[in-house]
Structure formats: structure tokens, C-alpha cells
Motif scaffolding. Structure first.
Motif, mmCIF file in Angstrom:
data_model
loop_
_atom_site.group_PDB
_atom_site.id
_atom_site.type_symbol
_atom_site.label_atom_id
_atom_site.label_comp_id
_atom_site.label_asym_id
_atom_site.label_seq_id
_atom_site.Cartn_x
_atom_site.Cartn_y
_atom_site.Cartn_z
ATOM 1 N N LEU A 109 1.275 -1.327 -0.321
ATOM 2 C CA LEU A 109 0.237 -0.388 -0.288
ATOM 3 C C LEU A 109 0.933 1.288 0.009
ATOM 4 N N SER A 110 0.153 2.032 -0.863
ATOM 5 C CA SER A 110 1.082 3.456 -0.969
ATOM 6 C C SER A 110 0.976 4.448 0.406
ATOM 7 N N ALA A 114 0.837 7.364 0.977
ATOM 8 C CA ALA A 114 -1.121 7.562 1.085
ATOM 9 C C ALA A 114 -2.127 6.855 1.307
ATOM 10 N N GLU A 115 -2.949 5.564 0.525
ATOM 11 C CA GLU A 115 -3.422 4.715 0.759
ATOM 12 C C GLU A 115 -4.078 4.371 2.205
ATOM 13 N N ARG A 138 -2.419 6.793 4.678
ATOM 14 C CA ARG A 138 -3.197 7.623 5.501
ATOM 15 C C ARG A 138 -4.124 7.459 5.357
ATOM 16 N N LYS A 139 -5.217 7.531 4.024
ATOM 17 C CA LYS A 139 -6.570 7.239 3.550
ATOM 18 C C LYS A 139 -7.100 6.807 5.165
ATOM 19 N N ASP A 140 -6.181 4.890 5.048
ATOM 20 C CA ASP A 140 -7.294 4.461 5.880
ATOM 21 C C ASP A 140 -7.391 5.220 7.056
ATOM 22 N N GLN A 194 -9.311 7.726 7.508
ATOM 23 C CA GLN A 194 -11.605 6.931 7.571
ATOM 24 C C GLN A 194 -11.725 6.565 8.513
#
Length: 71
Positions: free
Chosen positions: A4-5, A7-8, A10-12, A15
Motif C-alpha cells: 500500500l502507498s 497515501a492509501e 493515511r486515507k485508511d 477513514q
């Protein structure tokens, strides 16, 4: 398993944090709503008791032949 990047990840994280905060806020709201309802019921019950006490006192004064003009 895929990588996972950042950014992903952090997004998770954001969320999941928002979902947890929303859940906690919902629980607190339910507690407050229940408490307000309980307070309203208690105050209403108290008011009913006061009306019943006043009526009983009025009846007692009438039964004793005492003037009821002070109500």
C-alpha cells in the motif's frame, strides 16, 4: 499481499479515525438523549406529585371547614 502507498495508508487511517469518532459521538448522543428524557420524566412526576399534594391539602381544608382562598 499488495504494497500500500503512504497515501492509501493515511486515507485508511483518516477513514478509520472518522468512523471511530462518529461511533463515539453517536454513543454520547444516545446517552444525552436518554438522560434528558429521564430528567423530563422525573420533573413531570414531581409536578404531578405537587398537584396531588395541593389537591389533598385543599380537600383536607374543605373537610375541616377551613377557607380555601389561598390557592
Amino acid at each position: 499481499m499488495s504494497n500500500l502507498s503512504r497515501a492509501e495508508i493515511r486515507k485508511d487511517q483518516v477513514q478509520d479515525s472518522i468512523e471511530a469518532a462518529t461511533h463515539a459521538a453517536g454513543q454520547v448522543s444516545n446517552i444525552v438523549i436518554t438522560a434528558v428524557g429521564d430528567v423530563v420524566k422525573a420533573v413531570g412526576g414531581f409536578a404531578t406529585d405537587l398537584f396531588e399534594i395541593r389537591e389533598a391539602a385543599r380537600k383536607a381544608r374543605t373537610d375541616m371547614g377551613v377557607d380555601n382562598d389561598d390557592d
